[in-house]
Design a protein around this motif. Structure first.
Motif, PDB file in Angstrom:
ATOM      1  N   TRP A 109      11.934  12.386   3.691  1.00 36.40           N
ATOM      2  CA  TRP A 109      12.471  10.729   4.075  1.00 36.40           C
ATOM      3  C   TRP A 109      11.477  10.264   3.401  1.00 36.40           C
ATOM      4  N   VAL A 110       9.415  11.098   3.661  1.00 38.37           N
ATOM      5  CA  VAL A 110       8.407  10.088   3.257  1.00 38.37           C
ATOM      6  C   VAL A 110       8.538  10.242   1.406  1.00 38.37           C
ATOM      7  N   ARG A 111       8.626  11.596   1.113  1.00 39.54           N
ATOM      8  CA  ARG A 111       9.173  11.741  -0.437  1.00 39.54           C
ATOM      9  C   ARG A 111      10.324  10.749  -1.043  1.00 39.54           C
ATOM     10  N   ARG A 112      11.175  10.016  -0.813  1.00 35.19           N
ATOM     11  CA  ARG A 112      11.961   9.923  -1.007  1.00 35.19           C
ATOM     12  C   ARG A 112      11.588   8.367  -0.692  1.00 35.19           C
ATOM     13  N   LEU A 113      10.844   8.191   0.189  1.00 39.65           N
ATOM     14  CA  LEU A 113      10.280   6.531   0.098  1.00 39.65           C
ATOM     15  C   LEU A 113       9.400   6.293  -1.200  1.00 39.65           C
ATOM     16  N   LEU A 114       8.589   6.988  -0.807  1.00 44.06           N
ATOM     17  CA  LEU A 114       7.393   6.903  -1.873  1.00 44.06           C
ATOM     18  C   LEU A 114       7.927   7.584  -3.180  1.00 44.06           C
ATOM     19  N   LYS A 115       8.668   7.830  -3.571  1.00 39.68           N
ATOM     20  CA  LYS A 115       9.094   7.625  -4.848  1.00 39.68           C
ATOM     21  C   LYS A 115      10.015   6.931  -4.945  1.00 39.68           C
ATOM     22  N   ARG A 116      10.692   5.939  -4.669  1.00 39.15           N
ATOM     23  CA  ARG A 116      10.961   5.195  -4.632  1.00 39.15           C
ATOM     24  C   ARG A 116      10.218   3.885  -4.992  1.00 39.15           C
ATOM     25  N   LEU A 117       9.148   3.742  -3.856  1.00 41.72           N
ATOM     26  CA  LEU A 117       8.418   2.476  -4.238  1.00 41.72           C
ATOM     27  C   LEU A 117       7.654   2.735  -5.387  1.00 41.72           C
ATOM     28  N   LYS A 118       7.099   3.967  -5.555  1.00 43.35           N
ATOM     29  CA  LYS A 118       7.068   4.495  -7.453  1.00 43.35           C
ATOM     30  C   LYS A 118       7.548   4.423  -8.425  1.00 43.35           C
TER      31      LYS A 118
END
Length: 128
Positions: A109-118
């Motif tokens: 979930w953290v990687r998905r969130l960071l990918k979305r932010l990037k």
């Protein structure tokens, strides 16, 4: 009192980022004193900037009373303090999440969130 709370939050976030960065480096076997020193100096810089903006806000308010422009001074000081606080807090939270994502492979979930932010920040850069 609000300035003390802002400073405590910034100090707490900076400390959490430093600790999660150390944990990440330890797990990856990349502990490097020069990187830690640079990271520590950057965190101290953030705290100094936050303290400066809080002091500026206090000074602008006092100056506003002196020149009978209290409301305008209150708004100007608050915008500066809250703006810098928001930027530093968001920057630290993203860094903490990045460190956590690299140390815990189950934190999808953290990687998905960071990918979305990037993706959002890359789209903003393309539109400039």
């Amino acid at each position: 009192m609000q300035y003390i709370i802002m400073l405590i939050i910034v100090i707490g976030l900076a400390l959490s980022d430093f600790i999660t960065g150390f944990i990440k480096a330890y797990i990856k076997n990349e502990v490097n004193s020069s990187k830690m020193r640079k990271g520590g100096v950057n965190k101290i810089g953030e705290i100094v900037v936050m303290a400066t903006v809080c002091g500026l806000e206090i000074g602008v308010r006092a100056l506003g009373r002196y020149y009978n422009a209290e409301t305008l001074a209150k708004i100007a000081g608050a915008v500066a303090a809250v703006g810098v606080f928001g930027y530093i807090a968001l920057m630290e939270l993203v860094s903490i999440l990045e460190n956590y994502a690299e140390t815990n492979k189950d934190a999808v979930w953290v990687r998905r969130l960071l990918k979305r932010l990037k993706n959002v920040s890359e789209e903003e850069n393309e539109n400039v």
